[in-house]
Scaffold this active site. Structure first.
Site, PDB file in Angstrom:
ATOM      1  N   GLU A 186       0.914  -1.377   0.522  1.00  0.00           N
ATOM      2  CA  GLU A 186      -0.070  -0.654   0.408  1.00  0.00           C
ATOM      3  C   GLU A 186       0.939   0.834  -0.125  1.00  0.00           C
ATOM      4  O   GLU A 186       1.792   1.059   0.469  1.00  0.00           O
ATOM      5  CB  GLU A 186      -1.499   0.073   1.567  1.00  0.00           C
ATOM      6  CG  GLU A 186      -2.174   0.399   0.668  1.00  0.00           C
ATOM      7  CD  GLU A 186      -3.180  -0.492   0.168  1.00  0.00           C
ATOM      8  OE1 GLU A 186      -3.188   0.393  -1.278  1.00  0.00           O
ATOM      9  OE2 GLU A 186      -3.456  -1.095   0.595  1.00  0.00           O
TER      10      GLU A 186
ATOM     11  N   ASP B 120       3.342   2.213  -4.854  1.00  0.00           N
ATOM     12  CA  ASP B 120       3.130   2.095  -6.350  1.00  0.00           C
ATOM     13  C   ASP B 120       3.812   3.379  -6.999  1.00  0.00           C
ATOM     14  O   ASP B 120       4.123   3.331  -7.924  1.00  0.00           O
ATOM     15  CB  ASP B 120       1.098   1.935  -7.071  1.00  0.00           C
ATOM     16  CG  ASP B 120       0.648   3.075  -6.474  1.00  0.00           C
ATOM     17  OD1 ASP B 120       1.241   3.720  -5.625  1.00  0.00           O
ATOM     18  OD2 ASP B 120      -0.206   2.851  -6.890  1.00  0.00           O
TER      19      ASP B 120
ATOM     20  N   SER C 149     -25.666   7.405 -15.704  1.00  0.00           N
ATOM     21  CA  SER C 149     -25.285   6.596 -14.368  1.00  0.00           C
ATOM     22  C   SER C 149     -26.751   5.747 -13.801  1.00  0.00           C
ATOM     23  O   SER C 149     -27.156   7.165 -12.534  1.00  0.00           O
ATOM     24  CB  SER C 149     -24.047   6.855 -13.329  1.00  0.00           C
ATOM     25  OG  SER C 149     -24.445   5.608 -12.684  1.00  0.00           O
TER      26      SER C 149
ATOM     27  N   LEU D 255     -12.125   0.355  -3.328  1.00  0.00           N
ATOM     28  CA  LEU D 255     -11.930  -0.015  -4.012  1.00  0.00           C
ATOM     29  C   LEU D 255     -11.873  -0.428  -5.359  1.00  0.00           C
ATOM     30  O   LEU D 255     -12.505  -0.852  -6.338  1.00  0.00           O
ATOM     31  CB  LEU D 255     -12.926  -1.380  -3.931  1.00  0.00           C
ATOM     32  CG  LEU D 255     -13.603  -2.603  -2.536  1.00  0.00           C
ATOM     33  CD1 LEU D 255     -14.837  -2.993  -1.852  1.00  0.00           C
ATOM     34  CD2 LEU D 255     -12.552  -2.721  -1.993  1.00  0.00           C
TER      35      LEU D 255
ATOM     36  N   SER E  11     -13.289   2.089  -7.471  1.00  0.00           N
ATOM     37  CA  SER E  11     -14.812   2.444  -8.446  1.00  0.00           C
ATOM     38  C   SER E  11     -14.778   3.229  -9.485  1.00  0.00           C
ATOM     39  O   SER E  11     -14.901   2.914 -10.719  1.00  0.00           O
ATOM     40  CB  SER E  11     -15.756   2.717  -7.517  1.00  0.00           C
ATOM     41  OG  SER E  11     -15.937   4.002  -6.811  1.00  0.00           O
ATOM     42  N   SER E  12     -13.577   4.277  -8.943  1.00  0.00           N
ATOM     43  CA  SER E  12     -12.955   4.832  -9.599  1.00  0.00           C
ATOM     44  C   SER E  12     -12.213   4.801 -11.181  1.00  0.00           C
ATOM     45  O   SER E  12     -12.675   4.232 -12.468  1.00  0.00           O
ATOM     46  CB  SER E  12     -12.154   6.735  -9.823  1.00  0.00           C
ATOM     47  OG  SER E  12     -11.754   6.270  -8.639  1.00  0.00           O
TER      48      SER E  12
ATOM     49  N   GLU F  48      -6.721  10.118 -14.957  1.00  0.00           N
ATOM     50  CA  GLU F  48      -6.779  10.482 -13.280  1.00  0.00           C
ATOM     51  C   GLU F  48      -5.606  11.505 -12.630  1.00  0.00           C
ATOM     52  O   GLU F  48      -5.306  12.616 -11.952  1.00  0.00           O
ATOM     53  CB  GLU F  48      -6.331   9.181 -12.515  1.00  0.00           C
ATOM     54  CG  GLU F  48      -6.539   9.334 -11.025  1.00  0.00           C
ATOM     55  CD  GLU F  48      -7.972   8.796 -10.811  1.00  0.00           C
ATOM     56  OE1 GLU F  48      -8.872   9.050 -10.167  1.00  0.00           O
ATOM     57  OE2 GLU F  48      -8.859   7.711 -11.850  1.00  0.00           O
TER      58      GLU F  48
ATOM     59  N   ASP G 149      -4.469   0.732  -9.556  1.00  0.00           N
ATOM     60  CA  ASP G 149      -5.514   0.492  -9.804  1.00  0.00           C
ATOM     61  C   ASP G 149      -5.610  -0.209 -10.922  1.00  0.00           C
ATOM     62  O   ASP G 149      -6.518  -1.198 -11.328  1.00  0.00           O
ATOM     63  CB  ASP G 149      -6.392   1.255  -9.156  1.00  0.00           C
ATOM     64  CG  ASP G 149      -5.884   1.627  -7.645  1.00  0.00           C
ATOM     65  OD1 ASP G 149      -6.089   0.463  -6.629  1.00  0.00           O
ATOM     66  OD2 ASP G 149      -6.263   2.411  -7.309  1.00  0.00           O
TER      67      ASP G 149
ATOM     68  N   TYR H 119      -3.932  12.304  -0.145  1.00  0.00           N
ATOM     69  CA  TYR H 119      -3.151  11.397  -0.528  1.00  0.00           C
ATOM     70  C   TYR H 119      -2.013  12.249  -1.506  1.00  0.00           C
ATOM     71  O   TYR H 119      -0.974  11.759  -1.272  1.00  0.00           O
ATOM     72  CB  TYR H 119      -4.247  10.429  -1.727  1.00  0.00           C
ATOM     73  CG  TYR H 119      -3.613  10.127  -2.766  1.00  0.00           C
ATOM     74  CD1 TYR H 119      -3.468   8.115  -2.796  1.00  0.00           C
ATOM     75  CD2 TYR H 119      -2.819   9.958  -4.105  1.00  0.00           C
ATOM     76  CE1 TYR H 119      -2.864   7.428  -3.734  1.00  0.00           C
ATOM     77  CE2 TYR H 119      -1.971   9.286  -4.888  1.00  0.00           C
ATOM     78  CZ  TYR H 119      -2.019   7.892  -4.595  1.00  0.00           C
ATOM     79  OH  TYR H 119      -1.651   6.811  -4.957  1.00  0.00           O
TER      80      TYR H 119
END
Length: 385
Positions: free
Chosen positions: A31, A34, A65, A125, A127-128, A160, A172, A222
């Site tokens: 974690e 990367d 959506s 998890l 989603s993006s 991103e 991801d 982040y």
């Protein structure tokens, strides 16, 4: 799926032509390394994004959506892609479309798209990334080119970073694009070399525990952690010939501490270097079925993320600690960027209900609301289904 196909017809007065499924991911271990050139060890999961689409004869793109039905259909032309400043979900496909065009994958026809996601938003998890990889494959399908999941991953990360404004790494997207059924994937984020390990857990399984504390990655710390790592690397490069923090060894840490002369930066580096070692240990342990070793390293990873990298928070700490106390749990840790979202636990399947009940009680007592639990198979990557 039939309900969504019917809804597509209601919205666009035509049948969808193809359906793409793009999974989410858990990161078993590795974690926040990367973007430091490290190894990560994720797996694609059966929660993900379903994308139904049909090609149009004009240059109009229509996006809808089911998860954000209140937003209705957003329409725009291929050559008029403008980022929504209100942070709408459509920024993710827009970022992909703009970046794909920049790399020579320019659409000449528009399309109608209907999205339905089963990954909880802001859960950690991915989603993006799941959404982005689905739209990257959509572009390849429309332009008639063979999809390259590695190229798709690079493009999604660029979108991103530059369109959305989150300085994420490639893990991801890569895990989602190159996922393999019943396997985890060890990815060298510096070279993009990768290898699979059978995720054969026998009587054990990974339990996903959602704290239901929402967090927005772009608004979290982040980006701050990335800047701290970059600052530390610059100082370290005055004494070590390294291009990435993960090239350092544990034995280098005493010299690193002296060179940094700053406790916070040192702790960030100590997490990165030790997490790199733990990731390799878990890859090797899983390959031979040494699940107690896997569990021990999950526990140590969480401690490092809590104390050295400081990305957990009270909700993640409590849910992990509550799980670790239960019989039948080999180990647990946060997964994803942190600051809320999910944790994972390696648990005995037969004890799942008991474990869930105990963790739920402890969590509700502390915060006044319940966590959510998921058990998922490990699946293959983004594909037309």
């Amino acid at each position: 799926m039939e309900r969504h196909k019917e809804k597509f017809y209601e919205l666009f007065n035509k049948k969808s032509q193809k359906t793409i499924f793009s999974p989410g991911r858990i990161n078993i271990i590795g974690e926040h390394i990367d973007y430091n050139g490290g190894n990560v060890f994720p797996a694609a999961i059966a929660y993900g994004t379903y994308l139904y689409f049909a090609i149009r004869d004009d240059k109009i793109i229509n996006l809808y959506s089911d998860n954000f039905a209140e937003d209705g259909v957003e329409s725009f032309e291929i050559d008029a892609i403008i980022k929504n400043e209100n942070g709408a979900w459509t920024n993710f496909p827009k970022g992909i479309l703009a970046t794909m065009a920049k790399h020579g994958h320019r659409l000449t026809h528009g399309f109608d798209a209907y999205v339905y996601g089963t990954i909880p938003n802001a859960s950690g998890l991915s989603s993006s990334a799941s959404l982005e990889m689905a739209f990257a494959l959509l572009v390849f399908e429309i332009v008639g080119k063979t999809a390259d999941p590695v190229e798709m991953s690079k493009i999604a990360m660029e979108a991103e970073n530059n369109f959305i404004g989150v300085q994420c790494g490639i893990m991801d997207m890569f895990a989602i694009g190159l996922g393999k059924k019943d396997h985890a994937i060890l990815i060298n984020c510096n070279t993009l070399e990768y290898k699979y390990a059978p995720c054969t857990l026998g009587k054990y399984t990974f339990l996903i525990m959602n704290t239901n504390k929402k967090r927005k990655l772009a608004d979290s710390k982040y980006n701050e952690r990335r800047l701290e790592c970059s600052a530390a690397l610059k100082r370290i490069q005055t004494i070590f010939e390294v291009e990435q923090l993960c090239e350092l060894e544990l034995s280098d840490l005493p010299q690193v501490k002296k060179a940094l002369n700053q406790e916070t930066l040192y702790r960030r580096v100590r997490h990165v270097v030790s997490e790199q070692k733990r990731t390799q240990l878990v890859f090797e342990a899983l390959a031979i079925g040494d699940l107690p070793c896997v569990g021990l390293n999950l526990n140590n990873s969480h401690l490092s993320l809590k104390d050295d990298y400081e990305v957990t928070g009270s909700e993640l700490d409590l849910i992990v600690q509550a799980a670790q106390k239960q019989a039948g749990v080999l180990g647990a840790r946060m997964t994803g960027a942190g600051f809320g979202g999910c944790a994972i636990a390696l648990i005995e399947q037969a004890a799942a209900d008991t474990i869930k009940e105990a963790v739920q009680q402890a969590y509700f007592s502390a915060f006044g609301y319940n966590p959510t639990f998921y058990e998922s198979k490990i699946v293959s990557g983004t594909a037309v289904i």
